[in-house]
Write an enzyme that holds these catalytic residues in place. Structure first.
Site, PDB file in Angstrom:
ATOM      1  CB  SER A 183      -0.992  -0.007   1.101  1.00  0.00           C
ATOM      2  OG  SER A 183      -0.253  -0.036   2.482  1.00  0.00           O
ATOM      3  CG  HIS A 211      -4.304  -1.152  -1.349  1.00  0.00           C
ATOM      4  ND1 HIS A 211      -4.397   0.386  -1.338  1.00  0.00           N
ATOM      5  CD2 HIS A 211      -3.881  -1.370  -0.086  1.00  0.00           C
ATOM      6  CE1 HIS A 211      -4.455   0.698  -0.020  1.00  0.00           C
ATOM      7  NE2 HIS A 211      -4.078  -0.339   0.704  1.00  0.00           N
ATOM      8  CE  LYS A 242      -7.557   0.472   1.632  1.00  0.00           C
ATOM      9  NZ  LYS A 242      -7.747   0.022   2.973  1.00  0.00           N
TER      10      LYS A 242
END
Length: 395
Positions: A183, A211, A242
């Site tokens: 990340s 991610h 996200k």
């Protein structure tokens, strides 16, 4: 003053940076999250968000959250084990397990508590947990709660991973836990080689796709799908905060393992279940991601454009292969200073200092969304180049 208060009175690191006017954290946003936000009564370009798909202000998701609130109320007032399981929780779990190619899934109230609750329940005292030395803090905290022997290997160093696997008892459970996309640095785990070592040493693999979902793979199914190794991954974890424009997380895997976790993962059975609004929002975002592949295509178009722009401008961006672009500074105070200068130029970026990275690897993190424009990237590169040169970070 008591001992507890006295201990923390000595903690003056934030005050040092506050006094210099470069303290960058807890800044207030006065608008919805998009490529532009309002901060301190001015418009700022947002390059610090993890909303890769750009869906956090999508009307369809907002309407789904409103409808769920109208039907179910604002909360469940209990854990999933007891009175907190709604039909939409179960429906989302079914859709997520199918999406990532696994038998079953469990939804948690946050992504952090997925790793915190799942990892300690997978291995016992005579087993092993093996992690890349740059895994997310939630993985670190999860393994700390385990009684298993804990081993670390150098970042993405497959020879070092093999050395750690060779230390393990052959008949013990050996769980490799890794982020699919790191990340802070934006690089990818070498999943094909990790799978090869898994088979050689009879290990198991858990991949954190926080991610990766919405970004990599067919329909945004993640890095496991991107590398074609989904069937060889035992557990896939993901978050809603996200690409799925909400809050929460999930773990997916074989039915037997998921059923064990359903009755034993402490952050699942002792935590209040996710709100109806957050659950419905994540579900609607998943539907949009699956039916609008052009959103993922736009994300990669702007990502590749930005990667070239930053490299051509002379920034050190490491081995990133994702919409996460690290701009290395390699000095904590300069990292805070360049963050402040960028904000003054109308650009929001995130500073990364220890413990999120090694002391010599401090950086500012640029993150891209599918909704960013090339003009916004051009402006950011121009102004960040100015800021970095002013501090003699780049020439």
């Amino acid at each position: 003053m008591g001992l507890l208060q006295d201990k923390f009175a000595k903690y003056d690191v934030p005050q040092q940076f506050m006094a210099k006017g470069v303290y960058p954290y807890f800044r207030t946003i006065e608008s919805h999250q998009d490529t532009e936000v309002m901060m301190d009564d001015k418009k700022v370009l947002m390059f610090g968000s993890n909303a890769y798909t750009g869906l956090t202000y999508d009307k369809r998701i907002i309407d789904a959250a409103k409808a769920a609130t109208d039907k179910y109320g604002t909360g469940c007032a209990g854990s999933r084990l007891l009175n907190g399981t709604l039909d939409i929780h179960v429906e989302l779990e079914k859709e997520l397990s199918e999406f990532v190619g696994k038998d079953d899934a469990l939804c948690f109230s946050t992504g952090f508590t997925v790793n915190e609750g799942v990892i300690p329940q997978l291995t016992g005292r005579n087993d092993y947990i093996i992690c890349d030395d740059r895994v997310h803090a939630s993985i670190v905290d999860g393994r700390r709660l385990s009684f298993s022997t804990q081993l670390k290997y150098k970042h993405n160093d497959m020879e070092d991973l093999e050395k750690e696997l060779q230390k393990c008892e052959p008949d013990a459970v050996k769980l490799i836990v890794v982020d699919s996309v790191f990340s802070m640095e934006g690089d990818l785990a070498n999943l094909p080689e990790i799978v090869r070592l898994k088979k050689k040493y009879n290990a198991s693999i858990m991949v954190d796709e926080a991610h990766g979902l919405g970004v990599f793979g067919k329909e945004g199914r993640g890095v496991c799908d991107y590398f074609g190794v989904t069937d060889d991954i035992d557990l896939i974890m993901g978050t809603f905060s996200k690409s799925l424009a909400s809050i929460g997380g999930f773990i997916a895997g074989d039915k037997e393992v998921i059923n064990w976790l359903r009755h034993n993962a402490r952050s699942y059975i002792f935590q209040a279940s996710n709100t109806p609004a957050a659950t419905a929002a994540a579900r609607e975002a998943l539907h949009i991601i699956r039916t609008e592949p052009e959103r993922q295509e736009r994300l990669w178009e702007i990502t590749n454009y930005a990667l070239k722009k930053f490299r051509d401008a002379g920034f050190e961006i490491g081995d990133t292969e994702s919409p996460i672009i690290p701009l290395y500074v390699r000095d904590a105070e300069l990292t805070f200073t360049v963050t402040k200068l960028a904000f003054d130029e109308g650009i929001f970026i995130n500073p990364v200092i220890p413990p999120a990275c090694a002391p010599q690897d401090t950086l500012v993190r640029v993150a891209l969304m599918a909704t960013h424009t090339k003009e916004q990237v051009d402006y950011a590169v121009e102004k960040l180049t100015k800021c970095f040169k002013a501090l003699d970070i780049i020439k």
